[in-house]
Design an enzyme around this catalytic site. Structure first.
Site, short mmCIF file in Angstrom:
data_model
loop_
_atom_site.label_atom_id
_atom_site.label_comp_id
_atom_site.label_asym_id
_atom_site.label_seq_id
_atom_site.Cartn_x
_atom_site.Cartn_y
_atom_site.Cartn_z
N LYS A 1 0.81 -1.22 0.00
CA LYS A 1 0.00 0.00 0.00
C LYS A 1 0.85 1.27 0.00
O LYS A 1 2.05 1.24 0.30
CB LYS A 1 -0.92 -0.03 1.23
CG LYS A 1 -1.97 -1.15 1.19
CD LYS A 1 -2.88 -1.07 2.42
CE LYS A 1 -3.97 -2.13 2.36
NZ LYS A 1 -4.88 -2.04 3.53
N PHE B 1 -15.46 4.97 6.97
CA PHE B 1 -14.07 5.23 6.57
C PHE B 1 -13.80 4.95 5.09
O PHE B 1 -12.67 5.10 4.62
CB PHE B 1 -13.10 4.41 7.44
CG PHE B 1 -13.32 2.91 7.37
CD1 PHE B 1 -12.82 2.15 6.32
CD2 PHE B 1 -14.03 2.26 8.37
CE1 PHE B 1 -13.02 0.78 6.26
CE2 PHE B 1 -14.23 0.88 8.32
CZ PHE B 1 -13.72 0.15 7.26
N ARG C 1 2.19 -6.22 9.61
CA ARG C 1 1.39 -5.10 10.13
C ARG C 1 1.80 -4.74 11.56
O ARG C 1 1.94 -3.56 11.90
CB ARG C 1 -0.10 -5.43 10.05
CG ARG C 1 -0.64 -5.31 8.63
CD ARG C 1 -2.03 -5.86 8.51
NE ARG C 1 -2.67 -5.50 7.24
CZ ARG C 1 -3.82 -6.01 6.82
NH1 ARG C 1 -4.45 -6.92 7.55
NH2 ARG C 1 -4.33 -5.63 5.66
N ASN D 1 -1.95 0.21 6.86
CA ASN D 1 -1.42 -1.03 7.45
C ASN D 1 -0.59 -1.85 6.45
O ASN D 1 -0.55 -3.07 6.51
CB ASN D 1 -2.58 -1.85 8.05
CG ASN D 1 -3.64 -2.19 7.02
OD1 ASN D 1 -3.48 -1.87 5.83
ND2 ASN D 1 -4.71 -2.83 7.45
N HIS E 1 -2.29 -5.28 1.43
CA HIS E 1 -3.54 -6.01 1.21
C HIS E 1 -3.19 -7.43 0.79
O HIS E 1 -2.25 -7.63 0.02
CB HIS E 1 -4.38 -5.37 0.09
CG HIS E 1 -5.45 -6.31 -0.39
ND1 HIS E 1 -6.66 -6.42 0.25
CD2 HIS E 1 -5.46 -7.23 -1.39
CE1 HIS E 1 -7.38 -7.36 -0.35
NE2 HIS E 1 -6.67 -7.86 -1.35
#
Ligand code: UDP
Ligand code: MG
Length: 155
Positions: A12, A60, A105, A115, A118
């Site tokens: 990410k 969110f 994480r 975090n 994915h």
């Protein structure tokens, strides 16, 4: 017979911003997962809305989509025996502060949505996500000298 699986991983934007891509990739390599596809991709809103469709109603959701578009992500497909579950184990729980120490994480992050990674969470999701991010001609089959340790009988 061992179940060799492919699983989709996205590194990410927080990992790219924090210059931790190499560390993340290295953890998967060290485990014995084979990288069979890898590229940078700047995701658009439509792709992310599809990818995170199960979270569309969450408060969110908008922040998550914005976060995922901050930089390109590193998309990859990892292959290995029971790779889907093994990769989820290495990645750890969604909330980095609740994740077990030793997971990516827990060790490298503090917060959601940032975090780090994915990873597909089931065989069904993996099939859909692999096809979402990669064309057939971007996925490679190749032999490695270490295959004998990580695949088959392991000797
Ligand atoms: N997320 C968030 N807030 C939350 C829960 C999730 O921002 O309260 C983000 C986080 O980046 C997470 C992603 O949404 O990784 C997808 O959520 P999911 O429940 O699918 O968790 P994952 O499969 O990534 O562990
Ligand atoms: Mg998920």
């Amino acid at each position: 017979m061992s179940d060799v699986q492919k699983t989709l991983v996205l590194v990410k934007p927080d990992a790219l911003q924090r210059e931790l891509v190499g560390k993340v990739v290295s953890r998967f390599e060290q485990k014995g997962l084979k990288i069979v596809a890898m590229k940078l991709a700047h995701l658009d809103e439509a792709t992310l809305t599809e990818h995170y469709g199960h979270l569309k109603e969450k408060p969110f959701f908008g922040d998550l989509v914005k976060f995922m578009m901050q930089t390109p992500v590193v998309a990859m497909i990892l292959e290995g025996i029971e790779a889907i579950e093994e990769v989820r184990k290495i990645v750890g729980s969604t909330n980095p502060r609740e994740a077990d120490a030793g997971t990516i994480r827990a060790d490298l992050s503090m917060n959601v949505p940032s975090n780090m990674v994915h990873a597909s969470d089931s065989a069904e999701a993996s099939e859909i996500e692999v096809a979402r991010f990669f064309n057939e001609n971007e996925i490679f089959a190749y032999e490695k000298l270490t295959d004998k340790f990580h695949f088959g009988e392991g000797i």
